[in-house]
Motif scaffolding. Structure first.
Motif, short mmCIF file in Angstrom:
data_model
loop_
_atom_site.label_atom_id
_atom_site.label_comp_id
_atom_site.label_asym_id
_atom_site.label_seq_id
_atom_site.Cartn_x
_atom_site.Cartn_y
_atom_site.Cartn_z
N LYS A 25 0.83 -1.22 0.00
CA LYS A 25 0.00 0.00 0.00
C LYS A 25 0.85 1.25 0.00
O LYS A 25 1.78 1.38 0.81
CB LYS A 25 -0.90 -0.04 1.25
N PRO A 73 1.00 5.54 0.49
CA PRO A 73 0.33 6.43 1.45
C PRO A 73 -0.95 7.02 0.86
O PRO A 73 -1.07 7.19 -0.36
CB PRO A 73 1.37 7.53 1.67
N ILE A 74 -1.88 7.34 1.75
CA ILE A 74 -3.14 7.96 1.33
C ILE A 74 -3.30 9.30 2.05
O ILE A 74 -2.58 9.58 3.02
CB ILE A 74 -4.35 7.06 1.61
N GLY A 75 -4.23 10.10 1.58
CA GLY A 75 -4.54 11.35 2.28
C GLY A 75 -4.27 12.57 1.42
O GLY A 75 -3.53 12.53 0.44
N LEU A 113 -8.07 3.68 5.48
CA LEU A 113 -6.91 3.09 6.17
C LEU A 113 -7.30 2.35 7.45
O LEU A 113 -6.91 1.20 7.66
CB LEU A 113 -5.88 4.19 6.46
N ARG A 120 -7.06 -1.73 8.29
CA ARG A 120 -6.42 -2.32 9.48
C ARG A 120 -7.41 -3.20 10.24
O ARG A 120 -7.08 -4.27 10.71
CB ARG A 120 -5.86 -1.20 10.38
N LEU A 143 11.44 10.97 6.71
CA LEU A 143 10.40 9.93 6.77
C LEU A 143 10.51 9.00 5.57
O LEU A 143 10.01 7.88 5.60
CB LEU A 143 9.01 10.58 6.79
N GLY A 144 11.15 9.47 4.53
CA GLY A 144 11.35 8.63 3.33
C GLY A 144 12.19 7.40 3.61
O GLY A 144 12.29 6.52 2.75
N PRO A 163 4.71 2.42 3.57
CA PRO A 163 5.60 3.38 4.22
C PRO A 163 4.93 3.90 5.49
O PRO A 163 3.71 3.94 5.58
CB PRO A 163 5.72 4.51 3.18
N SER A 164 5.76 4.31 6.47
CA SER A 164 5.18 4.86 7.71
C SER A 164 4.65 6.27 7.50
O SER A 164 3.87 6.76 8.30
CB SER A 164 6.25 4.93 8.80
N HIS A 165 5.12 6.91 6.44
CA HIS A 165 4.79 8.33 6.25
C HIS A 165 3.51 8.50 5.44
O HIS A 165 2.90 7.52 4.99
CB HIS A 165 5.94 9.05 5.55
P1 NAD Z 1 3.70 13.27 5.44
O1 NAD Z 1 4.31 12.08 6.09
O2 NAD Z 1 2.97 13.04 4.18
O3 NAD Z 1 4.84 14.37 5.18
C1 NAD Z 1 5.62 14.94 6.22
C2 NAD Z 1 6.91 15.50 5.61
O4 NAD Z 1 7.75 14.42 5.20
C3 NAD Z 1 6.67 16.35 4.36
O5 NAD Z 1 7.58 17.39 4.32
C4 NAD Z 1 6.96 15.38 3.22
O6 NAD Z 1 7.40 16.00 2.03
C5 NAD Z 1 8.05 14.50 3.82
N1 NAD Z 1 8.06 13.15 3.26
C6 NAD Z 1 7.21 12.14 3.58
N2 NAD Z 1 7.49 11.06 2.84
C7 NAD Z 1 8.53 11.37 2.06
C8 NAD Z 1 9.27 10.66 1.07
N3 NAD Z 1 9.01 9.39 0.78
N4 NAD Z 1 10.28 11.30 0.44
C9 NAD Z 1 10.58 12.56 0.75
N5 NAD Z 1 9.92 13.29 1.67
C10 NAD Z 1 8.90 12.71 2.32
O7 NAD Z 1 2.77 13.93 6.54
P2 NAD Z 1 1.61 15.05 6.40
O8 NAD Z 1 2.01 16.06 5.39
O9 NAD Z 1 1.31 15.42 7.76
O10 NAD Z 1 0.38 14.23 5.85
C11 NAD Z 1 -0.07 14.24 4.51
C12 NAD Z 1 -1.24 13.28 4.35
O11 NAD Z 1 -0.81 11.92 4.53
C13 NAD Z 1 -2.34 13.50 5.39
O12 NAD Z 1 -3.56 13.42 4.71
C14 NAD Z 1 -2.18 12.33 6.35
O13 NAD Z 1 -3.39 11.96 6.97
C15 NAD Z 1 -1.71 11.26 5.42
N6 NAD Z 1 -0.96 10.15 6.06
C16 NAD Z 1 -1.16 8.89 5.55
C17 NAD Z 1 -0.43 7.82 6.03
C18 NAD Z 1 -0.65 6.45 5.50
O14 NAD Z 1 -1.22 6.28 4.43
N7 NAD Z 1 -0.20 5.41 6.19
C19 NAD Z 1 0.55 8.04 7.02
C20 NAD Z 1 0.74 9.35 7.50
C21 NAD Z 1 -0.02 10.39 7.01
#
Ligand code: NAD
Ligand code: IPM
Ligand code: MN
Length: 367
Positions: free
Chosen positions: A72, A74-76, A96, A100, A265-266, A282-284
Motif C-alpha cells: 500500500k 500512502p493515502i490522504g 486506512l 487495518r 520519513l522517506g 511506508p510509515s509516512h
Molecule cells: P507526510 O508524512 O505526508 O509528510 C511529512 C513531511 O515528510 C513532508 O515534508 C513530506 O514531504 C516529507 N516526506 C514524507 N514522505 C517522504 C518521502 N518518501 N520522500 C521525501 N519526503 C517525504 O505527513 P503530512 O504532510 O502530515 O500528511 C499528509 C497526508 O498523509 C495526510 O492526509 C495524512 O493523513 C496522510 N498520512 C497517511 C499515512 C498512510 O497512508 N499510512 C501516514 C501518514 C499520514
C-alpha cells in the motif's frame, strides 16, 4: 512456477510515484527467482473517493481478500483539500483504519535503521549516532484511541463536546507483547516498554500484562520508560534502543520522530501484520507538498517490499539483497532531495533514478 497475488494500492500524493519504483523491484525479484507476481492495482484513498464515491471500494476489498499480500502507498490529502470530503469518508477514517480493522493487523513493525556509512543523513551529531542507528518500533495498530468509543454532541451546559476512549483488553495487549518479546529474543534480548502509567490507567493494565507475558521470556531484559522521556532519549541517545513496544497513538508519534532522527520519513518502511493477512506500507503520509515532482524518496516503499518478501513470502535472503541494493545506491554518494545537505556536493537523483539504480544493484546480487 510459484505465483503470488499481490494487491497494489497506489494511494494518493506521492503514492503512485513511489509505487512505480516498488513495482520495478518486484518485476526484477520475480524474474531473478523464477516466480510470478500477479500484480493488481486497486483504488484506495482520496482518489478512490473521487472516482468511485468511497475511499475503500468493494472491488478493492475483494482484491485484498484474494491477495497473498497487500502493498500500500500512502493515502490522504493536504489539510485544506481534505475538507472537500465528509469527515467519515476521508481516506484515513474511510479506508486506512477500515483496512487495518478488516485484517486485524495488530502488529506494526517500523524499523529505524541507518548504517554508520549513511550517518550524514541524520540531523544528530556523529558522536550521538556512534556506529549507526538500528532499532525497531513495534506499534499496536488496531486498539487504543483510534478504535475506542467516540461521542460528540452538546453537553448539559450547552457546549459542544467530544469524547474518545483509549481502550484495550488484556488479550489485545498480550498478543502485541508476545510479538515484541519474540522480536527482542531474536535480536539482542532487550525490550523497551513505552508507557504512561503515571497518568493513564490503560498503561497500568498494559504494564501488568507486559510483566505476565514477560515471565515466558526470562532471557529478555525489559526496560520501562515513560513515553515523554522516550521522546527525549530518541534524540539524545537512540543507541540504547533495540526493540521498543507501545500502544497505537504513542507509536504513531514516536515513529515519525524516529524518521526525523534518520533524516527523513522517506527512510521509514513498515509491515502491518494480522493473524491471516498482512499489508506493507511506508510509515509516512502522501506528502502532498512534493507530489508529482519526481523528488519523493521511494526507499520507504521499496523497503516495504523487502519486508513483504521476508514476512509474507518467506524470501528472507532476497529481502536482504533489496536492503543492500538500496544502501549501496546511497553509499555511492547518490541522494534524494529529502536527504540532500545544503552546501554539500550532492549527487542528487529523482524518484525514478533511485528505483533504476536499485534495480541495477539488485541485478548484481547472487540469487
Ligand atoms: P507526510 O508524512 O505526508 O509528510 C511529512 C513531511 O515528510 C513532508 O515534508 C513530506 O514531504 C516529507 N516526506 C514524507 N514522505 C517522504 C518521502 N518518501 N520522500 C521525501 N519526503 C517525504 O505527513 P503530512 O504532510 O502530515 O500528511 C499528509 C497526508 O498523509 C495526510 O492526509 C495524512 O493523513 C496522510 N498520512 C497517511 C499515512 C498512510 O497512508 N499510512 C501516514 C501518514 C499520514
Ligand atoms: C500512520 C498514519 C496513520 C496513523 C493515519 C494516516 C491514520 O499517520 O500510519 O502512521 O495515524 O496510524
Ligand atoms: Mn503516522
Amino acid at each position: 512456477m510459484t505465483a503470488y497475488k499481490i494487491a497494489l494500492l497506489d494511494g494518493d500524493g506521492i503514492g503512485p510515484e513511489i509505487m512505480t519504483e516498488a513495482v520495478k523491484i518486484l518485476d526484477l525479484v520475480a524474474s531473478r527467482n523464477n516466480i510470478e507476481f500477479d500484480l493488481r492495482h486497486g483504488a484506495f484513498g482520496a482518489n478512490a473517493y473521487f472516482a468511485h464515491g468511497h475511499a475503500f471500494p468493494d472491488a478493492t476489498k475483494k482484491l485484498c481478500d484474494e491477495a497473498d499480500a497487500i502493498l500500500k502507498g500512502p493515502i490522504g490529502l493536504s489539510h485544506e483539500a481534505s475538507r472537500k470530503i465528509p469527515v467519515d469518508m476521508q481516506p484515513e477514517r474511510g479506508a486506512l483504519l477500515p483496512l487495518r480493522r478488516r485484517y486485524n493487523t495488530f502488529a506494526n513493525f517500523r524499523p529505524v535503521y541507518l548504517p554508520q556509512g549513511l550517518a550524514h543523513f541524520s540531523p544528530l551529531k556523529p558522536e550521538i549516532i556512534g556506529d549507526g542507528i538500528d532499532f525497531i518500533i513495534i506499534r499496536e495498530l488496531v486498539g487504543g484511541l483510534y478504535f475506542g468509543k467516540k461521542e460528540t454532541g452538546i453537553n448539559a451546559q450547552g457546549r459542544r463536546f467530544v469524547s474518545e476512549s483509549l481502550e484495550y483488553d488484556e488479550d489485545q495487549i498480550a498478543r502485541i507483547a508476545r510479538v515484541a518479546f519474540d522480536t527482542a529474543k531474536k535480536r539482542k534480548g532487550l525490550l523497551h516498554n513505552i508507557h504512561k502509567s503515571n497518568v493513564l490507567k490503560s498503561s497500568v493494565l498494559w504494564n501488568e500484562v507486559m510483566v505476565e507475558v514477560g515471565q515466558d521470556y526470562p532471557d529478555v531484559e525489559v526496560v520501562n520508560i515513560l513515553v515523554d522521556a522516550a521522546a527525549t532519549y530518541l534524540c539524545l541517545n537512540p543507541g540504547q534502543f533495540d526493540v521498543m513496544v507501545m500502544e497505537n497513538m504513542f507509536g504513531d508519534i514516536l515513529s515519525d520522530q524516529a524518521g526525523g532522527i534518520l533524516g527523513s520519513l522517506g527512510l521509514m518502511p513498515s509491515a502491518c501484520i494480522g493473524p491471516d493477512k498482512a499489508y506493507y506500507e511506508p510509515s509516512h503520509g502522501s506528502a502532498p507538498d512534493i507530489a508529482d515532482q519526481n523528488v519523493a524518496n521511494p526507499y520507504s516503499m521499496i523497503g516495504s517490499v523487502a519486508m513483504m518478501l521476508e514476512m509474507s513470502l518467506g524470501m528472507e535472503a532476497e529481502a536482504q539483497n533489496v536492503w543492500h541494493a538500496m544502501q549501496s545506491v546511497f553509499t555511492q554518494g547518490y541522494t534524494t532531495a529529502d536527504l540532500a545537505k545544503p552546501g554539500a556536493q550532492n549527487k542528487m537523483i529523482g524518484t525514478d533514478a533511485f528505483g533504476d539504480l536499485v534495480v541495477e544493484e539488485l541485478a548484481k546480487a547472487p540469487v
